[in-house]
Scaffold this active site. Structure first.
Site, PDB file in Angstrom:
ATOM      1  NE  ARG A  41      -2.549   1.065   3.613  1.00 29.65           N
ATOM      2  CZ  ARG A  41      -3.291   0.795   4.680  1.00 29.65           C
ATOM      3  NH1 ARG A  41      -4.524   0.332   4.520  1.00 29.65           N
ATOM      4  NH2 ARG A  41      -2.807   0.943   5.890  1.00 29.65           N
ATOM      5  CB  SER A 110     -12.135  -2.294   1.484  1.00 29.49           C
ATOM      6  OG  SER A 110     -10.738  -2.398   1.432  1.00 29.49           O
ATOM      7  CE  LYS A 139      -7.962   2.732   4.056  1.00 29.43           C
ATOM      8  NZ  LYS A 139      -8.453   1.432   3.530  1.00 29.43           N
TER       9      LYS A 139
END
Length: 523
Positions: A41, A110, A139
């Site tokens: 990521r 997700s 996040k």
């Protein structure tokens, strides 16, 4: 496509790597420790840098035969030949991603709601990332925190499919056991893995961090297998009563210390009952001392009868540390149906820690389970109770993964496989304040005694195990048999004198008394 092991799913975060350690070194050590999937990521890197990091990651992952997933960027996945991509709700649709990716590529999505899970299944996702389970600093969250119990609801959308599920959001080794236990659907569908970031990436010892996570997950998988194997295991009344008698002897010898956060209306009589059965009470609510108490106490009782907002933190930390040090927790959701305050706090507590025993009357457990079959008025049940109490307690025990104690004219106790019905007890118990609360103290005392002297490790025992089941049965039998003896005392003329007579009887009650007067039936 080969079957993927999602158990320890690492999401990278180069900014978290500690000084003195490179990204590559940290990643390789994590893979050596047991990471089974790696997702790269990179939220701020430009395309060229992203591709460079992804290519470096792929080279390391290939050494350990671990699949590489790229977050969001299909172009980067194609550029480095990654095994798949992970998509957010605002990213490219799965169907379009399938057209661009090679055959057999892994696609994860997700999901924050059950509806999103069901849509991902229809669209052909290979796995879903469910969360956020807890708050996270790695996040920015755009969707609500769902908690561990919320994960189970979303897992119901996967039942009957081959789609895998990974939980994400604030998961660490310290809350992993609770996450795995709590994140199970009503029919037993569990997680296939957990996604972690800072627990591994920010560690100076990423190999050890990964090993610890892997160890817990494997223990949970073993427990799932063991639970399936014992579904048909039956027990006999003779054996149960033998175990009960042994525990009544044991508690007098070991005198376990029992931490109680309880209803202040009955705190004194709860403490006296604890002493009378052979244990030692400590009544404490200060959050700052919860870890120290968890280390020295044999068990914990949390009773929300008179809980106030300022006292919730003590209960949160007490349960958290009891789980950490593997001490049994008896949870009594007194009057849960009376207010949203109680309901929300119960949800918050059980999202944080795993109870070993949950006890309540029919109205309380109905409200806890979300059924309207039995109603409550304050702390009391309304109506005749459940039509099928045996099935109810067995099902709730399986769902909550703990022992359930349903109190009433007949008490029903289940570990999810067997149900023990106890017909002891004099009706005068219902005429004194807090008879249910002192039952919680009895159960907590005998659960603490049952586990006294044992080293409880993830591989060796379950939070829901035989010792806790026997502890709950013993605590219930001791109090109800004692009530029958006490009411016959010459000095007992009503509820006031009964309470003192009950405490005296508990002090003198023998294992033989309990065994010979017990009226139990096993289903």
């Amino acid at each position: 496509m080969v079957d993927i092991d999602y158990s320890v799913y690492l999401v990278t975060g180069r900014e978290l790597v500690p000084p003195g350690k490179t990204y590559a070194d940290s990643l390789e050590e994590a893979l050596q420790g047991g990471v089974t999937v790696v997702q790269v990521r990179e939220k701020t890197a430009d395309t060229g840098e992203f591709i460079s990091i992804a290519a470096q990651t792929k080279t390391i992952c290939q050494k350990y035969y671990v699949p590489l997933i790229i977050n969001d960027r299909i172009d980067v996945a194609l550029a480095v030949g990654a095994d798949g991509v992970h998509l957010g709700q605002e990213d490219m649709p799965i169907a379009q991603a399938r057209q661009l990716l090679p055959s057999g590529a892994i696609i994860g999505v997700s999901c924050n709601t059950r509806e999103q899970v069901e849509e991902a299944v229809k669209a052909g996702a290979d796995y879903v990332g469910i969360g956020a389970v807890y708050g996270t600093q790695t996040k920015s969250l755009t969707s609500p925190i769902i908690g561990v119990r919320g994960v189970g609801v979303r897992l119901e959308g996967l039942e009957g499919t081959g789609v895998k599920a990974v939980a994400i959001g604030g998961i660490k080794s310290e809350n992993l056991w609770r996450t795995l236990h709590g994140s199970v659907s009503r029919n037993g569908r569990a997680l296939d893995g957990v996604a972690v970031v800072s627990e591994i990436v920010a560690s100076n010892e990423p190999k050890a961090a990964a090993e610890k996570l892997s160890k817990v997950f494997k223990a949970f998988q073993w427990e799932q297998l063991r639970a399936a194997q014992v579904q048909s295991t039956t027990i006999s009344a003779h054996d149960v009563l033998g175990d009960v008698a042994n525990l009544v002897h044991k508690i007098r010898n070991v005198g376990p210390l029992v931490h109680q956060i309880t209803n202040h209306v009955v705190a004194t009589q709860s403490a006296n009952v604890t002493l009378a059965v052979g244990a030692s009470p400590i009544m404490a609510t200060e959050p700052a001392e919860m870890e120290d108490l968890a280390k020295i106490c044999g068990g914990l009782l949390v009773n929300i009868g008179t809980m106030v907002a300022s006292g919730v933190e003590g209960a949160r930390l007490a349960g958290y540390y009891a789980n950490k040090y593997r001490k049994p927790i008896v949870f009594d959701p007194v009057g849960i149906g009376a207010s949203n305050f109680r309901k929300e706090n119960v949800k918050g507590l059980l999202d944080l820690w795993q109870a070993s025993v949950i006890k309540g009357n029919a109205g309380e457990l109905a409200a806890f389970a979300g059924t309207t079959e039995v109603l409550s008025k304050g702390v009391d049940s309304v109506g005749s109770g459940f039509k099928d109490p045996v099935s109810f307690v067995r099902g709730l025990a399986r769902k909550e993964r703990c022992v359930i104690v349903l109190t009433g004219a007949t008490d029903y106790i289940s570990n999810g496989t067997n149900v023990v019905a106890i017909s002891n007890g004099d009706p005068i118990l219902g005429k004194i304040t807090g008879s249910g609360c002192i039952l919680g103290s009895c159960i907590a005392s005998f659960c603490a005694a049952a586990l006294h002297g044992t080293e409880v490790d993830f591989e060796e025992s379950r939070l829901v195990d035989d010792a806790v089941f026997i502890g709950a049965i013993t605590g219930t039998l001791v109090l109800t048999v004692a009530s029958e003896f006490a009411v016959k005392k010459r000095q007992v003329g009503g509820p006031g004198t009964f309470l003192s007579g009950l405490i005296d009887t508990l002090w003198t009650l023998s294992a033989g008394d309990v065994r010979s007067h017990a009226r139990i039936q096993i289903y």
